[in-house]
Design an enzyme around this catalytic site. Structure first.
Site, mmCIF file in Angstrom:
data_model
loop_
_atom_site.group_PDB
_atom_site.id
_atom_site.type_symbol
_atom_site.label_atom_id
_atom_site.label_comp_id
_atom_site.label_asym_id
_atom_site.label_seq_id
_atom_site.Cartn_x
_atom_site.Cartn_y
_atom_site.Cartn_z
ATOM 1 N N CYS A 213 59.201 50.247 38.732
ATOM 2 C CA CYS A 213 59.491 51.258 39.753
ATOM 3 C C CYS A 213 59.363 50.704 41.167
ATOM 4 C CB CYS A 213 58.576 52.465 39.585
ATOM 5 S SG CYS A 213 59.295 53.738 38.532
ATOM 6 N N HIS A 448 57.582 44.548 46.917
ATOM 7 C CA HIS A 448 57.634 45.990 47.135
ATOM 8 C C HIS A 448 58.949 46.314 47.852
ATOM 9 C CE1 HIS A 448 56.298 50.081 47.552
ATOM 10 N NE2 HIS A 448 56.490 50.042 48.860
#
Length: 509
Positions: A213, A448
């Site tokens: 994710c 990220h």
């Protein structure tokens, strides 16, 4: 023969020129004070008078006597004339100051007079509460009229507006946009504060479920703000395939939910099943996921599909071979440079520049019947409605992966690629940016991803960091973290035919 009465005769000899009437009324409407009395005039009659005094395109006949019959309720038996219900200011009638009414009545006669007491409301906009605007309405006006007036002044659609009674910076009472209750009956008084809330859908965050994710949410966010993809999935189509259905359900939830964040659990389950490579802990990036998703979302992938022309030339025999390859994104290498900034167009031109094929990549020439050195040239042949540009920020070797943090100065508006498209068909290829997927490397090399996306109808940018969503200035969208750039073509027939993001979601509320 009938002899005209003195009143009619005097009104004829007092006729003024259109220019003089306009000047006098203009002077009477300056320096008005709060609390001045107002009168109602039929919009139909007032429009005919405006055409009469218009300096450009004038020449309209002088209107007859003031006629308010189309706005008066003739079913009432009261002595004073009453307005019909459900009328709207500036559509059915206009309000003029007492002195203007008195002057027009002197010039044109009849009427009848319909006095109104006005109240002034102080409108704050939730998007900028420090900006307070006066809203002037008759106390007899309905709450419905108030909504019409506020929306016309702010440019907000009626479907997205909510108006509150506002006291000491606190919301007190939500006003019903369908109510025909008057402002006076609703308890709205002179100089009372009201607050406009705008229902800007599409701002729900995405919960980070762990594993992949870290890059999935950024990719999904950019696709969720892609107008033709959003438009397709918000229709009541029967989608083929489990992943496609799950993607459509996720988009509907993002654009209709009042939640602060949506968990993409069901979609993630279907993604793991359709593309198992993304279910583990190997750090794929958002570009790889994007390509995989577009390959499986067959119904909408064509909006991102363009075509490149590849030309190979063999210097020995002069043989030329052309091939045409489709793409859903263009991957632009970043040049090795020590400068901190490069322009986007320089990256594109380097990508399209002619280059020799190396000795380990020789071309089998059909003319020479053997492998030869050749020169390769890429050209843009056809560009799609949605253009995705991948900035190749990673250099890989046997032992490490290095990220290039060079700042790429890419256009946000007015990216004109017309001169780079070789298949000339008279079309313009002008693009504007609407989403960016950003890549960061944190402590320990952990990747990220975040996203910037634009609410196109509001011309506002937002930062999406998983569950956290915040407004940002357009100026921060360019950064050295930019990894995927999403552009939409403007001025095309497809764009004009598409509904806006706001209108797409109107039926979902």
């Amino acid at each position: 023969m009938a002899i005209p009465n003195s009143t009619a005769f005097n009104s004829v000899i007092r006729f003024r020129s259109p220019e003089e009437e306009k000047r006098i009324v203009s002077e009477l409407t300056t320096n008005l004070n709060e609390g001045d009395s107002y009168f109602v005039i039929s919009k139909r009659w007032y429009t005919s008078w405006q055409k009469y005094i218009a300096p450009i395109g004038g020449g309209a006949p002088r209107p007859g006597p003031i006629d308010n019959s189309d706005i008066i309720d003739d079913t009432t038996s009261d002595g004073d004339p009453q307005l019909r219900r459900y009328l709207v200011e500036d559509e059915d009638y206009v309000l003029v100051p007492h002195q203007v009414w008195k002057t027009l009545l002197e010039w044109y006669n009849v009427g009848p007079p319909i006095p109104m007491t006005l109240i002034y409301l102080l409108l704050s906009d939730e998007r900028n509460v420090h900006n307070v605007t006066d809203i002037r309405l008759a106390k007899e006006a309905s709450i419905r009229e108030l909504y019409v007036k506020v929306c016309a002044k702010t440019g907000v659609s009626l479907e997205k507006a909510r108006i509150w009674g506002y006291l000491n910076r606190r919301k007190v009472k939500l006003l019903n946009p369908l109510s025909n209750e008057s402002l006076e009956e609703s308890g709205l008084l002179m100089d009372q504060d009201i607050l406009l809330e705008v229902d800007e859908v599409g701002l729900a965050g995405l919960v980070n479920l762990g594993n992949t994710c870290y890059m999935m949410n950024s990719t999904l966010r950019c696709l969720a703000h892609t107008p033709p993809i959003l438009q397709y999935f918000l229709r009541d189509y029967t989608h083929q395939g489990e992943l496609t259905k799950a993607f459509g359900e996720l988009l509907k939830e993002l654009w209709s939910s009042r939640k602060k964040a949506v968990a993409p659990s069901f979609f993630k389950t279907k993604l793991d099943k359709a593309a198992p490579q993304f279910s583990g802990h190997y750090q794929y990036d958002s570009h790889e996921l994007l390509i995989s998703l577009l390959a499986r979302l067959h119904e909408v992938s064509d909006v991102c599909q363009g075509q490149c022309k590849s030309t190979l030339v063999c210097p020995v025999c002069g043989k030329i071979a052309n091939t045409y390859d489709s793409f859903t994104s263009l991957s632009l290498p970043l040049p090795s440079t020590r400068t901190w900034s490069i322009s986007f167009l320089s990256c594109l031109e380097n990508f399209l520049a002619e280059e020799p094929l190396g000795p380990n990549n020789m071309w089998f020439c059909p003319e020479c019947k053997e492998k030869r050195k050749a020169n390769k040239k890429l050209d843009l042949w056809k560009l799609p409605e949605i253009l995705v540009l991948h900035l190749k920020r990673f250099r890989t070797s046997k032992y490490f992966v290095k990220k290039i943090d060079t700042f790429v100065n890419f256009p946000i508006n007015d990216l004109d690629l017309s001169k780079y498209v070789k298949n000339k068909n008279g079309e313009s290829y002008l693009y504007e940016l609407y989403a960016v997927s950003n890549h960061y490397i944190g402590p320990g090399g952990v990747r990220h991803y975040t996203a910037y996306a634009k609410l196109i109808d509001y011309n506002k940018w937002y930062h999406f960091n998983d569950s956290y969503v915040s407004p940002v200035n357009e100026s921060v969208v360019r950064s050295k973290a930019a990894y995927l750039l999403f552009y939409r073509r403007v001025g095309s027939e497809t764009e004009e035919a598409q509904s806006s993001e706001v209108s797409m979601t109107d039926d979902m509320d």
